[in-house]
Write an enzyme that holds these catalytic residues in place. Structure first.
Site, PDB file in Angstrom:
ATOM      1  N   ARG A 114     -23.789 -27.583   9.327  1.00 62.47           N
ATOM      2  CA  ARG A 114     -24.578 -26.374   9.064  1.00 62.47           C
ATOM      3  C   ARG A 114     -26.062 -26.681   9.243  1.00 62.47           C
ATOM      4  O   ARG A 114     -26.509 -27.791   8.972  1.00 62.47           O
ATOM      5  CB  ARG A 114     -24.329 -25.849   7.643  1.00 62.47           C
ATOM      6  CG  ARG A 114     -22.880 -25.495   7.345  1.00 62.47           C
ATOM      7  CD  ARG A 114     -22.351 -24.357   8.200  1.00 62.47           C
ATOM      8  NE  ARG A 114     -23.106 -23.129   8.014  1.00 62.47           N
ATOM      9  CZ  ARG A 114     -22.864 -22.258   7.043  1.00 62.47           C
ATOM     10  NH1 ARG A 114     -21.924 -22.499   6.150  1.00 62.47           N
ATOM     11  NH2 ARG A 114     -23.581 -21.149   6.954  1.00 62.47           N
ATOM     12  N   LYS A 174     -17.657 -16.626  -3.451  1.00 62.29           N
ATOM     13  CA  LYS A 174     -17.367 -15.897  -2.212  1.00 62.29           C
ATOM     14  C   LYS A 174     -15.959 -15.305  -2.194  1.00 62.29           C
ATOM     15  O   LYS A 174     -15.508 -14.801  -1.164  1.00 62.29           O
ATOM     16  CB  LYS A 174     -17.565 -16.830  -1.013  1.00 62.29           C
ATOM     17  CG  LYS A 174     -18.980 -17.386  -0.917  1.00 62.29           C
ATOM     18  CD  LYS A 174     -19.130 -18.356   0.225  1.00 62.29           C
ATOM     19  CE  LYS A 174     -20.534 -18.965   0.243  1.00 62.29           C
ATOM     20  NZ  LYS A 174     -20.713 -19.919   1.369  1.00 62.29           N
ATOM     21  N   PRO A 195     -21.150 -14.167   4.474  1.00 62.38           N
ATOM     22  CA  PRO A 195     -21.727 -13.469   3.317  1.00 62.38           C
ATOM     23  C   PRO A 195     -21.748 -14.380   2.097  1.00 62.38           C
ATOM     24  O   PRO A 195     -20.774 -15.077   1.811  1.00 62.38           O
ATOM     25  CB  PRO A 195     -20.774 -12.282   3.121  1.00 62.38           C
ATOM     26  CG  PRO A 195     -20.162 -12.065   4.461  1.00 62.38           C
ATOM     27  CD  PRO A 195     -20.028 -13.436   5.067  1.00 62.38           C
ATOM     28  N   GLU A 196     -22.875 -14.381   1.380  1.00 60.02           N
ATOM     29  CA  GLU A 196     -23.008 -15.236   0.204  1.00 60.02           C
ATOM     30  C   GLU A 196     -22.633 -14.457  -1.054  1.00 60.02           C
ATOM     31  O   GLU A 196     -22.270 -13.284  -0.996  1.00 60.02           O
ATOM     32  CB  GLU A 196     -24.407 -15.838   0.167  1.00 60.02           C
ATOM     33  CG  GLU A 196     -24.689 -16.625   1.451  1.00 60.02           C
ATOM     34  CD  GLU A 196     -25.887 -17.533   1.397  1.00 60.02           C
ATOM     35  OE1 GLU A 196     -26.260 -18.011   0.305  1.00 60.02           O
ATOM     36  OE2 GLU A 196     -26.469 -17.805   2.472  1.00 60.02           O
TER      37      GLU A 196
END
Length: 300
Positions: free
Chosen positions: A289, A52, A2-3
């Site tokens: 990533r 975050k 989640p950002e």
């Protein structure tokens, strides 16, 4: 993972449904039993997000510090007075599940039996919240919270401190590094709250080469990148989804959000035609990533 927009939505929801309430805090799974015992019976005073990181402040200046990581999520439920999303966090989904009208309207008999490995449960007279799978779940004092905040960069969704300019601070942190922009935007010490989706989308919207060094960006373009991050994350916080494309590219009904395949310029569009120039979107590994970009539009 989640950002930042999701964590700010979490903070707002905790403020809406639990602030000022004396909570029962337990650890059904048992791994947070000692921490739960420290917080049990205290009033939740406020909730705060930075990037975050989520901080729930309880009376006595104790905090529940949570970082959801890749797999963490909060589930919520309660009686008819309890409103908001029923789940925020992983597993990845489009938007958030909203509390169903029939669920909210049924007689409330207290929290249900825990399902799965619930690290911590918060419960008030009218509702409950369960945390699963978080990377960080700990009790922190104010000095310990300050240490965490000190190592983070500015947050596009943060409340500016009087006399401080977070855009200038972001530009300073970017411009002093020779690291590629694609890596800098994922570095939480440079900017807090941007993850893989926003990283790809912001670089495309700015027509920036992901490999461009931060020191080559220049202060003016860095401030422009920051300003767009503020816009994009604010929209994500409002909508509960990351939507970065323009409405002119949507086929959904007016006044509604687009389908997932129309929501992004480049993210998860490897091999598809760029919406602007028609070139194929590329995919590369950037520090473990997935990085998506258009080689034509992002050549500068």
């Amino acid at each position: 993972m989640p950002e930042g927009h999701s964590i700010h939505r979490l903070a707002r929801q905790f403020d809406d449904v639990f602030a000022g309430e004396r909570l029962t805090v337990t650890s059904p799974q048992g791994r947070f039993a000692d921490g739960a015992a420290l917080l049990d019976g205290r009033v939740l005073e406020s909730a705060r997000a930075h990037g975050k990181q989520l901080f729930l402040r309880f009376e006595g200046s104790l905090y529940l510090h949570v970082h959801l990581g890749l797999y963490g999520a909060w589930d919520f439920g309660g009686d008819a007075t309890f409103r908001g999303a029923s789940s925020i966090g992983a597993p990845r989904r489009v938007g958030e599940r909203e509390l169903a009208e029939d669920d909210a309207g049924t007689a409330y008999a207290g929290p249900p039996a825990p399902v799965g490995a619930v690290r911590v449960r918060l419960a008030s007279e009218h509702g409950w919240a369960d945390l699963r799978g978080a990377t960080v779940c700990s009790v922190a004092t104010q000095p310990e919270v300050d240490v965490v905040l000190a190592r983070l960069g500015p947050d596009p969704l943060g409340v500016p401190v009087a006399g401080a300019d977070p855009g200038e601070e972001f530009a300073r942190r970017v411009n002093r590094r020779r690291t590629p922009l694609a890596r800098l935007l994922m570095d939480q010490s440079v900017v807090a709250g941007i993850g893989n989706v926003y990283r790809a989308e912001l670089l495309f919207r700015a027509r920036l080469d992901p490999a461009l060094a931060g020191s080559a960006l220049g202060p003016e373009r860095a401030r422009e990148l920051w300003a767009d991050a503020v816009v994009a994350l604010s929209q994500g916080m409002r909508d509960g989804r990351i939507v970065t494309t323009a409405p002119s590219y949507w086929t959904s009904a007016a006044g509604t959000l687009p389908d997932p395949e129309e929501s992004h310029w480049v993210y998860r569009r490897h091999g598809l035609a760029c919406r602007i120039c028609g070139r194929r979107i590329l995919l590369a590994d950037e520090a473990g990533r997935k990085l998506y970009w258009c080689p034509a539009c992002q050549s500068g």
